[in-house]
Structures are given as structure tokens and as C-alpha cells.
Motif scaffolding. Structure first.
Motif, PDB file in Angstrom:
ATOM      1  N   CYS A 162       0.434  -0.879   0.158  1.00  0.00           N
ATOM      2  CA  CYS A 162      -0.084  -0.317  -0.164  1.00  0.00           C
ATOM      3  C   CYS A 162       0.516   1.291  -0.231  1.00  0.00           C
ATOM      4  O   CYS A 162       0.441   1.925  -0.776  1.00  0.00           O
ATOM      5  N   ALA A 163       1.971   1.182   1.091  1.00  0.00           N
ATOM      6  CA  ALA A 163       2.943   2.696   0.925  1.00  0.00           C
ATOM      7  C   ALA A 163       3.551   2.510  -0.309  1.00  0.00           C
ATOM      8  O   ALA A 163       3.603   3.465  -0.818  1.00  0.00           O
ATOM      9  N   TRP A 164       3.682   1.495  -1.434  1.00  0.00           N
ATOM     10  CA  TRP A 164       4.126   1.559  -2.048  1.00  0.00           C
ATOM     11  C   TRP A 164       3.458   2.124  -3.814  1.00  0.00           C
ATOM     12  O   TRP A 164       3.786   3.462  -4.572  1.00  0.00           O
ATOM     13  N   ILE A 165       2.358   1.675  -3.423  1.00  0.00           N
ATOM     14  CA  ILE A 165       1.451   1.886  -4.546  1.00  0.00           C
ATOM     15  C   ILE A 165       0.715   2.787  -4.771  1.00  0.00           C
ATOM     16  O   ILE A 165       0.380   3.798  -5.267  1.00  0.00           O
ATOM     17  N   GLY A 166       0.016   2.944  -3.483  1.00  0.00           N
ATOM     18  CA  GLY A 166      -0.703   4.481  -3.474  1.00  0.00           C
ATOM     19  C   GLY A 166       0.158   5.563  -3.180  1.00  0.00           C
ATOM     20  O   GLY A 166      -0.328   6.093  -4.172  1.00  0.00           O
ATOM     21  N   GLY A 167       1.832   4.976  -3.100  1.00  0.00           N
ATOM     22  CA  GLY A 167       2.229   6.661  -2.979  1.00  0.00           C
ATOM     23  C   GLY A 167       2.752   6.209  -4.972  1.00  0.00           C
ATOM     24  O   GLY A 167       2.990   7.671  -5.125  1.00  0.00           O
ATOM     25  N   LEU A 168       2.871   5.912  -5.296  1.00  0.00           N
ATOM     26  CA  LEU A 168       2.803   6.152  -6.790  1.00  0.00           C
ATOM     27  C   LEU A 168       1.966   6.461  -7.818  1.00  0.00           C
ATOM     28  O   LEU A 168       2.100   7.682  -8.321  1.00  0.00           O
TER      29      LEU A 168
ATOM     30  N   SER B 234       8.859   6.602 -16.854  1.00  0.00           N
ATOM     31  CA  SER B 234       9.109   5.736 -15.186  1.00  0.00           C
ATOM     32  C   SER B 234       8.209   4.643 -14.092  1.00  0.00           C
ATOM     33  O   SER B 234       7.356   3.896 -14.098  1.00  0.00           O
ATOM     34  N   VAL B 235       7.954   5.912 -13.374  1.00  0.00           N
ATOM     35  CA  VAL B 235       6.465   5.500 -12.601  1.00  0.00           C
ATOM     36  C   VAL B 235       5.799   4.972 -13.069  1.00  0.00           C
ATOM     37  O   VAL B 235       4.691   4.286 -12.488  1.00  0.00           O
ATOM     38  N   ALA B 236       5.091   6.127 -14.478  1.00  0.00           N
ATOM     39  CA  ALA B 236       3.665   5.145 -14.973  1.00  0.00           C
ATOM     40  C   ALA B 236       4.409   3.627 -15.230  1.00  0.00           C
ATOM     41  O   ALA B 236       3.120   3.275 -15.379  1.00  0.00           O
ATOM     42  N   ALA B 237       4.948   3.720 -16.002  1.00  0.00           N
ATOM     43  CA  ALA B 237       5.324   2.073 -16.160  1.00  0.00           C
ATOM     44  C   ALA B 237       5.223   1.302 -15.165  1.00  0.00           C
ATOM     45  O   ALA B 237       4.270   0.515 -14.959  1.00  0.00           O
ATOM     46  N   GLU B 238       5.539   1.608 -14.287  1.00  0.00           N
ATOM     47  CA  GLU B 238       5.301   1.120 -12.561  1.00  0.00           C
ATOM     48  C   GLU B 238       4.593   0.718 -12.294  1.00  0.00           C
ATOM     49  O   GLU B 238       4.346  -0.556 -12.391  1.00  0.00           O
TER      50      GLU B 238
END
Length: 304
Positions: free
Chosen positions: A168-174, A279-283
Motif C-alpha cells: 500500500c505504501a509503495w503503490i498508493g505512493g506511486l 518510469s513511474v507510469a510503467a511501474e
């Protein structure tokens, strides 16, 4: 619709639930600790609203679709009163009903931040309320996974909680970074928020990997089952996609280390920021595949 398609729709509901959980809980965390002023920004608010809608809808739909799948009924019967009664009479139904109520409480937390903006995000009361709701959503999600059936439930459930919290911290932050911070290209926000999120993402990924290894070992019971069971093959697919995601994450981290200062000096020039955005969009795009694989793992038997 065919009765057999109920499982497919149930997997989609679980995917929506996971995506909503990640975006909503991670978004709350992002606003509370990294970017309180984002609570006043329309696009950041939209991220939170999207997460809440996905999570609540996925949970409510999942209740009925799980019953339709088990009873071999059509997915169109997901709101059949008799079917819902049967689901709510079991452990899964009781846990997911509690989760639906937590999403309602999450709506109260969301409404407060939509109304008061940054004043809510920096207040102790809002942060405590958001933290309690987030912890409850993470806990109830873990209670319906394979960790609840483990021979070492305490270890598995702690690992599952850490795994979900890290995701959640990773993906929500993305999501917040992509649609909230980067879309504005404000140099002060870039200089303040991006480096701190980069550190948070690194810590979150480490937690996700360590907790995921512990969960996989406990669930499968042996390394050989990774290659001989359907569950193991889905897990390998998830890990392969995750590895690609981490490559893009490493590219993003390198950009932060080498190019962020340059982008700030250029006052958020679109050309300077664009490689990081890509890069962030690809992630974020590949993460959707990871979440779908996680939903398949929930419905797969570890021994098959």
C-alpha cells in the motif's frame, strides 16, 4: 452468464479490492506523512476517491460473487438475498461484512479530508482515525487469505500484514506521485516530496520482499511446489512481473539521484521531468498485473 464465470468476476472483484486498498491506504499515508498540502489539491483528492470507490465496490461485489462461485450460480445472482445470507453465515462473509463497514468508516475519513484539506491531514485526530481504518482494512484483508490457514498463524499473519502495508505504501505512493505531484511539476514540491517518497518506496519494497518470502515459504511448505503446483506457477508469474517493476523502480531511483536537482533548477520543465513520469507510469501499469496475480493466488489452492 455461465455459472463458471462467477470465479472470473470474483477475481476481478478481488483485484478491484486490492487496487482500492493500495491506492486509498497508501494515499492516506502519503498525505499524512509526505505531502499534507496535497490534501488541498484536486488531483490528489481524486486519487483518494478512486481508491475508496474501487475498494468499497470490490468488497461489496466480492461478498456476493464468492457465494455465487461456491454455489455454482450465475454471477448475476450476486445480490440474491438467500445467497448473501449463506455467505454472511460463514467466516468469509462475516470478515468481509466487517471490511465493508470499515470502508464506510473510511468514507468518513475521506469526507473529512475533502472538506478540510490540509487542516485535516496535519491534525492528530484525522491521522489517528485514518491509521485505525487503514490497519483494520489491512487486517481484514489478511484474514481471508492463505495466511489464516497456516500452521503458524501468528507469524504468517504478521508477515501478511507487513506485506500488505508495504504494498500500500509503495503503490498508493506511486499513484499519488504520478497523478498528484508529477502532474503539477511544481519545483518546490518535486524537491520536497520526491526524495522522501524514494526512500519510503525503497523501505516498502524491502518489507514486501522479506514478508513475501516468509508467506510463500509458509503457504507452499516446500520449494518444490513452486514448480509443481498451479499456485506456485502463478506465484512465479507474479514474481517475474514484480522483477520488471523493480527494474523501472531502479530507473526512477537513479533519476532522482542524478536528475532531480536539474529538473528543479529548470522549474519543473516538462522535458526534464518526462523520463521520470514515464518510469513511474510503467511501474504503475505493471503493478495492475501484480494485483491481478495476487487475486488469482487467493482463489488457488497452494497444494495444486
Amino acid at each position: 452468464m455461465e455459472p463458471g464465470s462467477a470465479k472470473f468476476w470474483y477475481v476481478l472483484a478481488r483485484s478491484a479490492d486490492y487496487a482500492g486498498l493500495a491506492v486509498f491506504v497508501g494515499g492516506l499515508f502519503f498525505l499524512a506523512l509526505l505531502w499534507p498540502s496535497g490534501a488541498d489539491r484536486r488531483r490528489a483528492r481524486r486519487v483518494l476517491v478512486t481508491g475508496w470507490v474501487l475498494g468499497f465496490a470490490g468488497t461489496v461485489a466480492g461478498l456476493g460473487l464468492q457465494g455465487a462461485w461456491v454455489a455454482q450460480r450465475s454471477p448475476a445472482d450476486l445480490f440474491d438475498p438467500d445467497l448473501l445470507g449463506q455467505v454472511l453465515g460463514g467466516q468469509f462473509g462475516r470478515i468481509w461484512f466487517a471490511k465493508a463497514l470499515l470502508w464506510v468508516l473510511g468514507g468518513v475519513v475521506l469526507a473529512d479530508v475533502l472538506q478540510r484539506g490540509r487542516r485535516a491531514a496535519v491534525s492528530t485526530g484525522w491521522r489517528v482515525g485514518a491509521g485505525v481504518v487503514a490497519a483494520g482494512l489491512l487486517r481484514t484483508t489478511g484474514l481471508t487469505g492463505h495466511s489464516a490457514e497456516s500452521s503458524h498463524p501468528l507469524v504468517s499473519q504478521l508477515a501478511d500484514f507487513g506485506h500488505l502495508a508495504g504494498i500500500c505504501a509503495w503503490i498508493g505512493g506511486l499513484a499519488m506521485l504520478l497523478f498528484g505531484v508529477l502532474s503539477r511539476r511544481d519545483p518546490d514540491e518535486l524537491a520536497d516530496v520526491v526524495p522522501r517518497y524514494s526512500k519510503l518506496a525503497l523501505a516498502s519494497v524491502l518489507v514486501v520482499i522479506v514478508a513475501g518470502v516468509a508467506l510463500a515459504a509458509e503457504t507452499l511448505g516446500g520449494f518444490g511446489r513452486v514448480f509443481t503446483s498451479g499456485y506456485g506457477r502463478i506465484l512465479l508469474t507474479k514474481l517475474a512481473v514484480l522483477a520488471v517493476v523493480l527494474l523501472f523502480a531502479q530507473a526512477s531511483k537513479s533519476w532522482v539521484a542524478r536528475r532531480l536537482d536539474f529538473a528543479v533548477v529548470l522549474r519543473g520543465d516538462a522535458g526534464a521531468v518526462r523520463p521520470f513520469v514515464y518510469s513511474v507510469a510503467a511501474e504503475a501499469t505493471l503493478v495492475v498485473v501484480v494485483l491481478f496475480a495476487a487475486s488469482l493466488l487467493v482463489t488457488a489452492s497452494p497444494g495444486r
